[in-house]
Design a protein around this motif. Structure first.
Motif, PDB file in Angstrom:
ATOM      1  N   ARG A  69       0.692  -1.213  -0.174  1.00  9.37           N
ATOM      2  CA  ARG A  69      -0.368  -0.054  -0.536  1.00  9.37           C
ATOM      3  C   ARG A  69       0.604   1.452  -0.542  1.00  9.37           C
ATOM      4  O   ARG A  69       0.436   2.501  -0.697  1.00  9.37           O
ATOM      5  CB  ARG A  69      -1.097   0.089   1.157  1.00  9.37           C
ATOM      6  CG  ARG A  69      -1.872  -0.452   0.790  1.00  9.37           C
ATOM      7  CD  ARG A  69      -2.919  -1.213   2.392  1.00  9.37           C
ATOM      8  NE  ARG A  69      -4.118  -1.757   2.161  1.00  9.37           N
ATOM      9  CZ  ARG A  69      -4.562  -2.156   2.683  1.00  9.37           C
ATOM     10  NH1 ARG A  69      -4.049  -2.348   3.979  1.00  9.37           N
ATOM     11  NH2 ARG A  69      -5.879  -3.339   2.395  1.00  9.37           N
ATOM     12  N   LEU A  72       2.032   1.632  -3.522  1.00  4.58           N
ATOM     13  CA  LEU A  72       1.469   2.072  -4.832  1.00  4.58           C
ATOM     14  C   LEU A  72       1.097   3.876  -4.437  1.00  4.58           C
ATOM     15  O   LEU A  72       0.719   4.474  -4.748  1.00  4.58           O
ATOM     16  CB  LEU A  72       0.289   1.699  -4.203  1.00  4.58           C
ATOM     17  CG  LEU A  72       0.022   0.055  -4.696  1.00  4.58           C
ATOM     18  CD1 LEU A  72      -1.301  -0.759  -4.722  1.00  4.58           C
ATOM     19  CD2 LEU A  72       0.487  -0.250  -6.600  1.00  4.58           C
ATOM     20  N   ASP A  73       0.371   3.567  -3.359  1.00  9.21           N
ATOM     21  CA  ASP A  73       0.958   5.494  -2.472  1.00  9.21           C
ATOM     22  C   ASP A  73       2.237   6.627  -2.853  1.00  9.21           C
ATOM     23  O   ASP A  73       1.388   7.160  -3.053  1.00  9.21           O
ATOM     24  CB  ASP A  73       0.368   5.279  -0.912  1.00  9.21           C
ATOM     25  CG  ASP A  73      -1.036   5.250  -0.825  1.00  9.21           C
ATOM     26  OD1 ASP A  73      -1.695   5.346  -1.160  1.00  9.21           O
ATOM     27  OD2 ASP A  73      -1.350   4.610   0.368  1.00  9.21           O
ATOM     28  N   CYS A  75       4.042   6.010  -5.246  1.00  9.95           N
ATOM     29  CA  CYS A  75       4.312   6.012  -7.109  1.00  9.95           C
ATOM     30  C   CYS A  75       3.835   6.539  -8.114  1.00  9.95           C
ATOM     31  O   CYS A  75       2.251   7.300  -7.650  1.00  9.95           O
ATOM     32  CB  CYS A  75       3.952   4.639  -7.515  1.00  9.95           C
ATOM     33  SG  CYS A  75       3.054   3.621  -7.484  1.00  9.95           S
ATOM     34  N   ASP A  76       4.072   7.021  -9.069  1.00 10.56           N
ATOM     35  CA  ASP A  76       3.511   7.397  -9.909  1.00 10.56           C
ATOM     36  C   ASP A  76       1.671   6.765 -10.720  1.00 10.56           C
ATOM     37  O   ASP A  76       1.992   5.909 -10.346  1.00 10.56           O
ATOM     38  CB  ASP A  76       3.705   8.352 -11.285  1.00 10.56           C
ATOM     39  CG  ASP A  76       4.954   8.446 -11.391  1.00 10.56           C
ATOM     40  OD1 ASP A  76       5.433   9.510 -10.646  1.00 10.56           O
ATOM     41  OD2 ASP A  76       5.847   8.440 -12.608  1.00 10.56           O
ATOM     42  N   SER A  77       1.112   7.016 -11.103  1.00 11.24           N
ATOM     43  CA  SER A  77      -0.704   6.825 -11.117  1.00 11.24           C
ATOM     44  C   SER A  77      -0.316   6.108 -12.494  1.00 11.24           C
ATOM     45  O   SER A  77      -1.060   5.209 -12.874  1.00 11.24           O
ATOM     46  CB  SER A  77      -1.320   7.796 -11.003  1.00 11.24           C
ATOM     47  OG  SER A  77      -1.169   8.764 -11.796  1.00 11.24           O
ATOM     48  N   ARG A  82       3.403   1.400 -11.498  1.00  9.51           N
ATOM     49  CA  ARG A  82       1.975   1.227  -9.869  1.00  9.51           C
ATOM     50  C   ARG A  82       2.404  -0.392 -10.521  1.00  9.51           C
ATOM     51  O   ARG A  82       2.713  -1.531  -9.548  1.00  9.51           O
ATOM     52  CB  ARG A  82       0.282   1.387 -10.800  1.00  9.51           C
ATOM     53  CG  ARG A  82      -0.001   2.342 -10.178  1.00  9.51           C
ATOM     54  CD  ARG A  82      -0.854   2.589 -10.999  1.00  9.51           C
ATOM     55  NE  ARG A  82      -2.355   1.958  -9.621  1.00  9.51           N
ATOM     56  CZ  ARG A  82      -2.511   2.034  -8.178  1.00  9.51           C
ATOM     57  NH1 ARG A  82      -2.379   2.867  -7.618  1.00  9.51           N
ATOM     58  NH2 ARG A  82      -3.307   1.076  -7.930  1.00  9.51           N
ATOM     59  N   ALA A  85       5.877  -0.654  -8.828  1.00 11.61           N
ATOM     60  CA  ALA A  85       5.605  -0.398  -7.332  1.00 11.61           C
ATOM     61  C   ALA A  85       5.000  -1.866  -7.005  1.00 11.61           C
ATOM     62  O   ALA A  85       5.879  -2.214  -5.231  1.00 11.61           O
ATOM     63  CB  ALA A  85       4.734   0.283  -7.280  1.00 11.61           C
ATOM     64  N   MET A  86       4.152  -2.426  -7.742  1.00 16.06           N
ATOM     65  CA  MET A  86       4.131  -3.801  -6.757  1.00 16.06           C
ATOM     66  C   MET A  86       5.129  -4.895  -6.678  1.00 16.06           C
ATOM     67  O   MET A  86       5.292  -5.747  -6.035  1.00 16.06           O
ATOM     68  CB  MET A  86       2.389  -4.681  -7.551  1.00 16.06           C
ATOM     69  CG  MET A  86       1.324  -4.081  -6.575  1.00 16.06           C
ATOM     70  SD  MET A  86       1.071  -3.310  -5.056  1.00 16.06           S
ATOM     71  CE  MET A  86       0.424  -5.395  -4.617  1.00 16.06           C
ATOM     72  N   VAL A 133      -4.227  -3.828  -9.852  1.00 12.19           N
ATOM     73  CA  VAL A 133      -3.104  -2.889 -10.431  1.00 12.19           C
ATOM     74  C   VAL A 133      -2.860  -4.143 -12.163  1.00 12.19           C
ATOM     75  O   VAL A 133      -2.543  -3.034 -12.945  1.00 12.19           O
ATOM     76  CB  VAL A 133      -1.637  -3.069 -10.205  1.00 12.19           C
ATOM     77  CG1 VAL A 133      -0.340  -3.504 -10.426  1.00 12.19           C
ATOM     78  CG2 VAL A 133      -1.907  -2.252  -8.425  1.00 12.19           C
ATOM     79  N   GLU A 136      -5.569  -2.359 -14.086  1.00 10.14           N
ATOM     80  CA  GLU A 136      -5.385  -1.195 -15.385  1.00 10.14           C
ATOM     81  C   GLU A 136      -4.342  -1.299 -15.379  1.00 10.14           C
ATOM     82  O   GLU A 136      -4.261  -1.043 -17.198  1.00 10.14           O
ATOM     83  CB  GLU A 136      -4.475  -0.663 -14.062  1.00 10.14           C
ATOM     84  CG  GLU A 136      -5.277   0.300 -12.857  1.00 10.14           C
ATOM     85  CD  GLU A 136      -4.609   0.811 -11.294  1.00 10.14           C
ATOM     86  OE1 GLU A 136      -2.663   0.875 -11.906  1.00 10.14           O
ATOM     87  OE2 GLU A 136      -5.225   1.410 -10.652  1.00 10.14           O
TER      88      GLU A 136
END
Length: 189
Positions: A69, A72-73, A75-77, A82, A85-86, A133, A136
């Motif tokens: 979490r 994800l909070d 990192c870029d969207s 994402r 990041a995961m 993720v 997306e």
């Protein structure tokens, strides 16, 4: 569950022993000896060996959720950031809580039904983050395929690193995450 510092330390020691010996081969006597306490004193902190296993898996899964979490909070969207990041967060759990991660992977089936029911929501929450993720990334045409299969492939690759990854080696978790994402993605059309 009791969150005392002593219980947390005992949980970490139990995780190490479960990794070394396996849950089934680990006895209460072995746990107490590893923890530096008498067998009877162990029951001051835990009801039984099942509760110790549940505590190990719960702590490890909560840490993995927190790391994911946070990643994800921060990192870029965009879907690629994402996804990276995961992957990086998952690998980070290997550095911060390797034993609990290994126990959760290999000993989950040893939990009694009550503990599985209790901890299932944590595992589901973690898997839901991954599904979001991946959805997306699929929608952005960054990756292709069936989400279920992609998810199992990615999680399997990441989880298998517990068998071969050496954090003192030449590759950092960042390097591994970057390589994994490069292997499964392709440029959007």
């Amino acid at each position: 569950m009791n969150d005392s510092p002593r219980r947390k330390e005992l949980t970490r020691q139990a995780a190490q022993l479960f990794v070394q010996e396996g849950f089934d081969r680990t006895t209460v006597r072995m746990l107490a000896q590893e923890m530096g306490i008498k067998s009877g004193s162990l029951f001051h902190h835990f009801r039984d060996k099942q509760e110790i296993l549940a505590a190990v898996i719960e702590e490890g899964t909560q840490n993995a959720l927190m790391i994911a979490r946070d990643a994800l909070d921060n990192c870029d969207s965009n879907p690629e950031a994402r996804l990276h990041a995961m992957a990086r967060a998952h690998l980070e759990t290997l550095l911060t809580d390797r034993n609990a991660h290994v126990v959760a992977l290999y000993e989950w089936r040893r939990l009694d039904p009550e503990a599985r029911d209790h901890l299932g929501h944590l595992r589901d929450a973690y898997e839901t983050l991954w599904e979001e993720v991946l959805d997306e990334a699929l929608a952005a045409d960054l990756i292709r395929g069936d989400r279920f299969l992609v998810s199992r492939f990615v999680m399997g690759a990441l989880n298998w690193t517990v068998r071969w990854y050496d954090p003192r080696g030449e590759r950092s978790p960042e390097d591994l995450a970057r390589e994994l994402i490069a292997m499964i993605t392709h440029p959007a059309r």
